[in-house]
Design an enzyme around this catalytic site. Sequence first.
Site, short mmCIF file in Angstrom:
data_model
loop_
_atom_site.label_atom_id
_atom_site.label_comp_id
_atom_site.label_asym_id
_atom_site.label_seq_id
_atom_site.Cartn_x
_atom_site.Cartn_y
_atom_site.Cartn_z
N GLU A 215 0.81 -1.22 0.00
CA GLU A 215 0.00 0.00 0.00
C GLU A 215 0.84 1.27 0.00
O GLU A 215 0.33 2.36 0.25
CB GLU A 215 -0.97 -0.03 1.19
CG GLU A 215 -1.95 -1.19 1.04
CD GLU A 215 -2.91 -1.32 2.20
OE1 GLU A 215 -2.82 -0.53 3.15
OE2 GLU A 215 -3.76 -2.23 2.15
N LYS A 360 -15.48 -1.55 2.61
CA LYS A 360 -14.76 -2.03 1.42
C LYS A 360 -15.80 -2.59 0.46
O LYS A 360 -16.44 -3.60 0.75
CB LYS A 360 -13.76 -3.13 1.80
CG LYS A 360 -12.59 -2.65 2.65
CD LYS A 360 -11.74 -3.82 3.10
CE LYS A 360 -10.48 -3.38 3.82
NZ LYS A 360 -9.74 -4.52 4.41
#
EC number: 4.2.1.11
Length: 450
Positions: A215, A360
């Site tokens: 990330e 999400k």
Amino acid sequence: MFGSKFKICKIEAYEVIDSRGFPTVAAKVYAKNGVFAKAMVPSGASTGEREAVELRDGDKERFNGKGVLKAVNNVNTIIAPKVVGMDCRQQTKIDELMISLDGTPNKAKLGANAILAVSLAVAKLAAMIEEKPLYKYIRQNIMGDSSDSWTMPVPMLNVINGGAHADNTIDFQEFMFMPVGAKSLKEAVRMASECFHSLQSILKSKKLDTNKGDEGGFAPNLKNADEALKLMVEAVEKAGYKPGVDADVAFALDPATSELFDADKKTYTFEKALKAKILTAKDAVKKSEDMVKYWDGLCKKYPIISIEDGLAENDWDGFQLMVKDLGSRVQIVGDDLFCTNPKIVKEGISKGVANSVLIKVNQIGTLTETIETIKAAHAAGWTCVVSHRSGETEDTTIADIAVGLSTGQIKTGSMSRSERIAKYNRLIEIENELGSKAHYPGKSTFKSIK
């Protein structure tokens, strides 16, 4: 009869590549005259047990079994024939149709990756034809909310990676900066960038690794969370800011402890620290109450404002204890705990196992269900954090979702890797469009913290 310009004329899905080099599903949904919108689906590394199914091919001869041709084929041969001809503004109707076509509780037949690609592309197409940015279409057309004051999300920026996201000795997955003292999204991004580069220079000066995790955060070999948090304090100060919950930059953690949990023994083992002989076998194993005390200790030493998945997804008793002990001063976020599932969130609200939900879209698989989850959380006075996944694409839909649904927080990676930066750049674009109508909430976004 609906306006013909909103009629879906064609749907096509195909494989694209995500930020980890694995395939994922993309879908284009067309109206007449060749007008189309596209969506690409993300993919997670540490996944919750209750997540909707990400359908993979399992053919080891192709992409090491991670191909998504089955999901692509499900869009092209099962979903498309039923959805073509429908009005792209009928988001709920289209999503419910795809859920019924699948017929399983977790979208295991068609794949959440197949369904979500179409769901998001449908919304983007309708917004395009309505000549509205997606965030406005979501609020005004899907939610029926005509208010014209807009909340920009406070970003959680992942700057030190561990756990399943990095090959290092840190057991916890994410250590994040939150620019709570900024006055705008643009200023928050600038502060985060300056702190990120400050951290990089400190790591280099200490001869620590500045390689990046999935990330975009750094993945140095550190002994424990204390070391990571001390470096973060130093980085914020070196950048000219004050670390603190009521100051410029607060911290957030996502330890992803489901990865450390032994369900039979009901214990948490810091496997990486144990393997590296940083902790003894005795110190590396903790019970739920030990974990809550551990988090309490860290929160007293460092400006931690949010902890996500501080306990395992099935440790609801532990979460209740964590909320009781820490919930008035720390945001307790459920990710694996809830998997963006509105039914599980409603149960969690009734049992008081958190005060915030991570959102999400690919955990649940449709925009409609994502919205239902956010509405349930907000109705209970909980906060929501819209989140990327470790396997991302340049698709920026989550930025529009965060603004359109006023979540007030977004978690979309570090100040590096273009699939992460794309979301920040989209948020900057939205803030510029909105001008004085955009509001950056800072610390006030944490509704549960006194």
